[in-house]
Design an enzyme around this catalytic site. Structure first.
Site, PDB file in Angstrom:
ATOM      1  N   HIS A   1       4.257  63.096  32.116  1.00  0.00           N
ATOM      2  CA  HIS A   1       3.318  64.103  32.360  1.00  0.00           C
ATOM      3  C   HIS A   1       4.185  64.131  33.590  1.00  0.00           C
ATOM      4  O   HIS A   1       3.588  63.750  34.477  1.00  0.00           O
ATOM      5  CB  HIS A   1       2.310  65.581  31.467  1.00  0.00           C
ATOM      6  N   LEU A   2       5.335  65.474  33.858  1.00  0.00           N
ATOM      7  CA  LEU A   2       5.408  65.479  35.651  1.00  0.00           C
ATOM      8  C   LEU A   2       4.664  66.252  36.249  1.00  0.00           C
ATOM      9  O   LEU A   2       4.724  66.434  37.020  1.00  0.00           O
ATOM     10  CB  LEU A   2       7.274  65.490  35.615  1.00  0.00           C
ATOM     11  N   ARG A   3       4.599  67.270  35.481  1.00  0.00           N
ATOM     12  CA  ARG A   3       3.238  68.878  35.818  1.00  0.00           C
ATOM     13  C   ARG A   3       4.150  69.545  36.426  1.00  0.00           C
ATOM     14  O   ARG A   3       3.737  70.790  37.433  1.00  0.00           O
ATOM     15  CB  ARG A   3       2.230  67.718  36.912  1.00  0.00           C
TER      16      ARG A   3
ATOM     17  N   ASP B   1       2.689  69.408  23.167  1.00  0.00           N
ATOM     18  CA  ASP B   1       1.688  68.649  23.134  1.00  0.00           C
ATOM     19  C   ASP B   1       0.402  68.655  24.093  1.00  0.00           C
ATOM     20  O   ASP B   1       1.037  69.766  24.889  1.00  0.00           O
ATOM     21  CB  ASP B   1       2.568  67.442  24.308  1.00  0.00           C
TER      22      ASP B   1
ATOM     23  N   ASN C   1      -6.127  61.832  26.017  1.00  0.00           N
ATOM     24  CA  ASN C   1      -6.786  62.077  24.344  1.00  0.00           C
ATOM     25  C   ASN C   1      -5.484  62.243  23.425  1.00  0.00           C
ATOM     26  O   ASN C   1      -3.938  62.059  24.045  1.00  0.00           O
ATOM     27  CB  ASN C   1      -6.736  63.557  24.403  1.00  0.00           C
TER      28      ASN C   1
ATOM     29  N   ASP D   1       2.847  58.542  27.825  1.00  0.00           N
ATOM     30  CA  ASP D   1       2.612  59.556  28.211  1.00  0.00           C
ATOM     31  C   ASP D   1       1.514  59.569  29.779  1.00  0.00           C
ATOM     32  O   ASP D   1       0.366  59.841  29.604  1.00  0.00           O
ATOM     33  CB  ASP D   1       0.877  58.972  27.016  1.00  0.00           C
TER      34      ASP D   1
ATOM     35  N   HIS E   1      -3.818  63.447  37.251  1.00  0.00           N
ATOM     36  CA  HIS E   1      -4.865  64.614  37.069  1.00  0.00           C
ATOM     37  C   HIS E   1      -5.042  63.405  38.701  1.00  0.00           C
ATOM     38  O   HIS E   1      -5.353  62.598  39.411  1.00  0.00           O
ATOM     39  CB  HIS E   1      -5.746  64.198  36.123  1.00  0.00           C
TER      40      HIS E   1
HETATM   41 ZN   LIG Z   1      -0.897  64.537  23.565  1.00  0.00          ZN
HETATM   42 ZN   LIG Z   2       0.978  63.758  27.101  1.00  0.00          ZN
END
Ligand SMILES: [Zn+2]
Ligand SMILES: [Zn+2]
Length: 450
Positions: free
Chosen positions: A80-82, A170, A296, A323, A327
């Site tokens: 996740h590069l946001r 996702d 999660n 993953d 944050h």
């Molecule tokens: Zn996920």
């Molecule tokens: Zn993910």
């Protein structure tokens, strides 16, 4: 509609590397390479794996790599590069820097951004952005449904033509079997892979950790393992019926490994991934109520962890994916129930798995290298390799180096690592991605060969 849509990776072009890595153990199990070699990279390409001292590398930059390990650089199909919308957590520049520091030569970014990546112009904009800022090649997935709302499909053919490497909602499952079935029909037509976050949200409800003895003891709402495995079973059944291709994201539970194994045995086109944290940690960590252990799917039981290791070993699970989910501190430094879900992972993936699984003899190094590069093949990219004639995608590792995770800070903009402070063995010294030097450890020196 085109069935020959392009899928491609984007990165910032710079000088192709000329480099001789002398005397390291060169290991590439997929190519049958294992021995002490001089690895010669010229103009960004591996041109020779010579016997030590036998390489023609006069005038090239040279690394004395005795005692070090050189392997194909890793490929992470799930980060996740946001970008766009949450640049205070991560962006393409910091996220790919973290990837390079972790030894990765390629990553695939998830579309659950703000707004979500659900239309062709958004994919095109991200690719231009990566052309300017990415230190390793990045591919972008687009969402399966508009606004990741689970209702209406995106324009999958257009998204493929814009360069989306696959599709995923996702963060969320696709709750409607009818909607997922339509997506599978399009997948078969336009290619790419449907990467599925497998969760029955009615079963997981407001759970914040694994449902088991620890959640009962802590009085926290649990997420049962079957929230994941029942969804995998449904999605594998639909994929079989539509002869489409799916990838199960971040497996966490024994029942899930069994569901994937059953589907593979029945001929379903399904692949699966597992994260380092699910391979190494259990829900016992949550007793600390430290939100760095909240993600999660959640950390599960020791039996689940063992099943994931067995699944990775047997090939039921195809690849490791981090993953990586950055944050900001204010989203994590709150009571456990209120904290955001997700942990970073790019900078610790290899050292954690090497320290916790390879050194104790649980997994072979060869298998780990294979599974940390195999995510490329899941999305139809060539796996990184040391084979002469290949684009240089290479990582140089000191397998003896001991360090404390996070001791010199992070390349990622966020610090929510569940391994921070842990003593680790094995450190990435240099990463070459797409024939370019993407990362070099500060303390790591080189010379020019005479
Ligand atoms: Zn996920
Ligand atoms: Zn993910």
């Amino acid at each position: 509609m085109s069935a020959t849509a392009v899928s491609s990776l984007s990165w910032r072009r710079s000088d192709a590397v000329d480099l001789a890595v002398r005397g390291a153990r060169a290991l590439d199990p997929r190519a049958g390479i294992d021995g002490i070699r001089d690895v010669v990279i010229r103009d960004g390409e591996v041109i020779e794996l010579a016997e030590p001292g036998g390489a023609d590398a006069d005038g090239m930059e040279s690394v004395d790599a005795h005692g070090l390990l050189v392997v194909p650089a890793f490929f992470d199909p799930h980060v996740h590069l946001r970008v766009p919308g949450h640049e205070h957590k991560e962006d393409i520049e910091t996220g790919t820097r973290a990837a390079a520091a972790g030894g990765f030569c390629g990553v695939l970014a998830m579309p659950n951004t703000d707004p979500p990546v659900d239309a062709a112009p958004a994919v095109e904009a991200l690719r231009r952005h990566a052309d300017r800022e990415a230190s390793v090649p990045v591919g972008f997935l687009a969402s399966i449904t508009r606004n990741i709302a689970g209702q209406e499909l995106t324009e999958m053919a257009e998204l493929r033509e814009a360069g989306a490497v696959g599709f995923t909602d996702d963060g969320w499952a696709v709750p409607s079997g009818r909607v997922l079935r339509r997506a599978l029909q399009y997948q078969r037509l336009v290619g790419g892979v449907l990467a599925l976050h497998e969760e029955d949200h009615e079963l997981s409800g407001n759970g914040v950790m694994h449902e088991g003895a620890v959640s009962a003891a802590l009085g926290l709402a649990g997420i049962p393992s079957i929230a994941e495995s029942t969804m995998i079973a449904r999605d594998a059944t639909l994929a079989a019926y539509e002869e489409a291709r799916i990838h199960a994201l971040h497996l966490s539970a024994r029942e899930s490994v069994e569901a994937v194994a059953g589907a593979k045995g029945g001929g379903v086109q399904i692949t699966a991934e597992v994260t380092p944290h699910h391979l190494v940690l259990t829900d016992d960590e949550v007793r600390s109520l430290d939100a760095r252990f909240k993600m999660n799917p959640p950390l599960r039981s020791e039996g689940d962890r063992q099943a994931l290791i067995d699944g990775l070993r047997s090939g039921t699970i195809d690849c490791v994916a981090t993953d990586h989910a950055p944050h900001a501190a204010e989203e994590k430094e709150v009571p456990f129930e209120a904290a955001a879900m997700g942990v970073t992972g790019l900078e610790t993936a290899f050292p954690v798995l090497y320290t916790e699984l390879v050194l104790p003899g649980v997994l072979e190094l060869e298998l780990l290298v294979e599974r940390m590069t195999a995510g490329a093949a899941v999305f139809d990219f060539d796996c990184p390799t040391l084979a002469p004639g290949s684009e240089a995608n290479v990582v140089l590792i000191d397998p003896e180096a001991e360090w404390e995770a996070g001791d010199e800070g992070w390349e990622s903009r966020s610090e929510n690592s569940c391994f921070a402070g842990r003593r680790l063995r094995g450190r990435v010294l240099m990463t070459v991605a797409a024939g370019q030097v993407a990362f070099r450890q500060r303390s790591f020196a080189m010379g020019v060969a005479a």
